[in-house]
Design a protein around this motif. Structure first.
Motif, mmCIF file in Angstrom:
data_model
loop_
_atom_site.group_PDB
_atom_site.id
_atom_site.type_symbol
_atom_site.label_atom_id
_atom_site.label_comp_id
_atom_site.label_asym_id
_atom_site.label_seq_id
_atom_site.Cartn_x
_atom_site.Cartn_y
_atom_site.Cartn_z
ATOM 1 N N TYR A 1 44.606 41.670 34.288
ATOM 2 C CA TYR A 1 44.164 43.226 35.118
ATOM 3 C C TYR A 1 42.768 43.433 34.945
ATOM 4 O O TYR A 1 41.995 43.653 33.794
ATOM 5 C CB TYR A 1 45.119 44.061 34.404
ATOM 6 C CG TYR A 1 46.573 43.597 34.604
ATOM 7 C CD1 TYR A 1 47.287 44.279 35.627
ATOM 8 C CD2 TYR A 1 47.325 42.901 33.716
ATOM 9 C CE1 TYR A 1 48.611 43.860 36.016
ATOM 10 C CE2 TYR A 1 48.664 42.497 33.815
ATOM 11 C CZ TYR A 1 49.069 42.966 34.940
ATOM 12 O OH TYR A 1 50.310 42.793 35.286
ATOM 13 N N ARG B 1 44.712 39.043 38.617
ATOM 14 C CA ARG B 1 44.564 37.449 38.895
ATOM 15 C C ARG B 1 45.832 37.061 38.312
ATOM 16 O O ARG B 1 46.022 37.167 37.177
ATOM 17 C CB ARG B 1 43.207 36.854 38.221
ATOM 18 C CG ARG B 1 43.100 35.453 38.593
ATOM 19 C CD ARG B 1 41.944 34.826 37.870
ATOM 20 N NE ARG B 1 40.916 35.697 38.597
ATOM 21 C CZ ARG B 1 39.814 36.376 37.927
ATOM 22 N NH1 ARG B 1 39.524 36.364 36.625
ATOM 23 N NH2 ARG B 1 38.601 36.836 38.733
ATOM 24 N N ARG C 1 44.519 47.490 32.132
ATOM 25 C CA ARG C 1 43.218 47.095 32.357
ATOM 26 C C ARG C 1 42.397 46.485 31.419
ATOM 27 O O ARG C 1 42.317 46.765 30.260
ATOM 28 C CB ARG C 1 42.481 48.334 33.007
ATOM 29 C CG ARG C 1 41.127 47.892 33.689
ATOM 30 C CD ARG C 1 40.298 49.084 34.191
ATOM 31 N NE ARG C 1 41.146 50.356 34.341
ATOM 32 C CZ ARG C 1 40.698 51.443 33.538
ATOM 33 N NH1 ARG C 1 39.664 51.552 32.753
ATOM 34 N NH2 ARG C 1 41.588 52.668 33.664
ATOM 35 N N TYR D 1 48.722 39.565 47.082
ATOM 36 C CA TYR D 1 47.770 38.356 47.021
ATOM 37 C C TYR D 1 47.217 37.975 47.895
ATOM 38 O O TYR D 1 47.777 37.985 49.043
ATOM 39 C CB TYR D 1 48.693 37.365 46.047
ATOM 40 C CG TYR D 1 49.162 37.996 44.710
ATOM 41 C CD1 TYR D 1 48.370 37.962 43.516
ATOM 42 C CD2 TYR D 1 50.387 38.541 44.772
ATOM 43 C CE1 TYR D 1 48.874 38.633 42.325
ATOM 44 C CE2 TYR D 1 50.973 39.188 43.498
ATOM 45 C CZ TYR D 1 50.075 38.897 42.454
ATOM 46 O OH TYR D 1 50.655 39.551 41.167
ATOM 47 N N GLU D 2 45.834 37.034 47.879
ATOM 48 C CA GLU D 2 45.248 36.811 48.857
ATOM 49 C C GLU D 2 45.965 35.771 49.992
ATOM 50 O O GLU D 2 45.675 35.759 51.051
ATOM 51 C CB GLU D 2 43.984 35.959 48.366
ATOM 52 C CG GLU D 2 44.302 34.930 47.462
ATOM 53 C CD GLU D 2 43.192 34.310 46.693
ATOM 54 O OE1 GLU D 2 42.089 34.784 46.879
ATOM 55 O OE2 GLU D 2 43.711 33.211 45.867
ATOM 56 N N GLU E 1 45.581 42.490 44.305
ATOM 57 C CA GLU E 1 45.389 43.804 43.924
ATOM 58 C C GLU E 1 46.655 44.460 43.927
ATOM 59 O O GLU E 1 47.596 44.104 44.473
ATOM 60 C CB GLU E 1 44.131 44.429 44.956
ATOM 61 C CG GLU E 1 44.783 44.490 46.256
ATOM 62 C CD GLU E 1 43.929 44.918 47.318
ATOM 63 O OE1 GLU E 1 44.117 45.509 48.446
ATOM 64 O OE2 GLU E 1 42.710 44.809 46.962
ATOM 65 N N GLU F 1 44.377 35.598 43.332
ATOM 66 C CA GLU F 1 43.799 36.762 43.436
ATOM 67 C C GLU F 1 44.388 37.771 44.126
ATOM 68 O O GLU F 1 45.135 37.508 45.110
ATOM 69 C CB GLU F 1 42.252 36.804 44.026
ATOM 70 C CG GLU F 1 41.135 35.531 43.392
ATOM 71 C CD GLU F 1 40.929 35.982 41.853
ATOM 72 O OE1 GLU F 1 40.680 37.344 41.838
ATOM 73 O OE2 GLU F 1 40.600 35.214 41.396
ATOM 74 N N ASN G 1 39.161 48.247 39.228
ATOM 75 C CA ASN G 1 39.391 48.620 40.581
ATOM 76 C C ASN G 1 41.063 48.084 40.923
ATOM 77 O O ASN G 1 41.257 47.634 42.103
ATOM 78 C CB ASN G 1 38.525 48.141 41.439
ATOM 79 C CG ASN G 1 37.191 48.960 41.300
ATOM 80 O OD1 ASN G 1 37.064 50.071 40.887
ATOM 81 N ND2 ASN G 1 36.058 48.043 41.212
ATOM 82 N N ARG G 2 41.812 48.027 39.958
ATOM 83 C CA ARG G 2 43.161 47.619 40.630
ATOM 84 C C ARG G 2 43.436 46.247 41.076
ATOM 85 O O ARG G 2 44.407 45.654 41.601
ATOM 86 C CB ARG G 2 43.791 48.567 41.503
ATOM 87 C CG ARG G 2 44.077 49.980 40.810
ATOM 88 C CD ARG G 2 44.846 50.911 41.845
ATOM 89 N NE ARG G 2 45.285 52.201 40.951
ATOM 90 C CZ ARG G 2 46.017 53.083 41.511
ATOM 91 N NH1 ARG G 2 46.409 53.049 42.565
ATOM 92 N NH2 ARG G 2 46.150 54.107 40.699
ATOM 93 N N ARG G 3 42.303 45.253 40.450
ATOM 94 C CA ARG G 3 42.224 43.813 41.020
ATOM 95 C C ARG G 3 43.215 43.149 39.804
ATOM 96 O O ARG G 3 43.076 43.547 38.787
ATOM 97 C CB ARG G 3 40.988 43.251 41.133
ATOM 98 C CG ARG G 3 40.142 44.015 42.340
ATOM 99 C CD ARG G 3 38.749 43.551 42.586
ATOM 100 N NE ARG G 3 38.072 43.603 41.343
ATOM 101 C CZ ARG G 3 37.698 42.790 40.542
ATOM 102 N NH1 ARG G 3 37.839 41.399 40.711
ATOM 103 N NH2 ARG G 3 36.848 42.989 39.561
ATOM 104 N N ARG H 1 48.893 38.395 52.073
ATOM 105 C CA ARG H 1 48.770 39.769 52.307
ATOM 106 C C ARG H 1 49.797 40.694 52.978
ATOM 107 O O ARG H 1 49.807 41.842 52.576
ATOM 108 C CB ARG H 1 47.568 39.997 52.929
ATOM 109 C CG ARG H 1 46.341 39.557 52.497
ATOM 110 C CD ARG H 1 45.788 40.829 51.658
ATOM 111 N NE ARG H 1 44.625 40.361 51.061
ATOM 112 C CZ ARG H 1 44.024 40.975 49.807
ATOM 113 N NH1 ARG H 1 45.004 41.945 49.309
ATOM 114 N NH2 ARG H 1 43.341 40.660 49.035
#
Length: 132
Positions: free
Chosen positions: A50, A57, A32, A81-82, A69, A67, A53-55, A85
């Motif tokens: 990193y 890139r 993180r 990833y976006e 998570e 992007e 909130n576990r997001r 999904r």
């Protein structure tokens, strides 16, 4: 000649011992707020930032970023990833003396990445593609 081979063998680097698979808590604490560059077979492969909130890139080092998570499932760290999904990418992360190692669990034995560098700087991403 025999002694030369023995000396060569003894002087080879010993792979860093792993401490076993990282839990979600260990993984989050280690990653993180950092950006990691990962390598494969001696060459840079990609980088991931990193976030809270576990997001995450991700970039294949081409300036385009995805992007996503991450979440823990069955002892693995899985990423979505976006643009994908419904296709989680699940990995087993291990930490050793030389840094972190990632083993792709969707197809075991196929992809292994390792930490080449880490930074507190954000991942460099180009802006959105604009065109007709």
């Amino acid at each position: 000649m025999k002694w030369m081979w023995i000396l060569l063998y003894v002087s080879l680097p010993i792979p860093a011992a792993s401490q076993g698979a990282m839990s979600a808590g260990e993984f989050d604490a280690y990653t993180r707020g950092k950006t990691f560059t990962f390598g494969s077979q001696g060459a840079p492969y990609g980088a991931e930032e990193y976030l809270d909130n576990r997001r995450v890139r991700w970039s294949f080092l081409d300036g385009r970023c995805q992007e996503g998570e991450w979440y823990e499932e069955a002892g693995q760290i899985c990423f979505v990833y976006e643009h994908k999904r419904d296709e989680p990418q699940c990995w087993r992360f291990e930490k050793g003396a030389g840094g972190m190692r990632a083993l792709f669990e969707n197809v075991p034995g196929q992809t292994e990445l390792y930490e080449m560098a880490q930074s507190d700087e954000p991942l460099m991403c180009l802006g959105p593609e604009i065109g007709v």
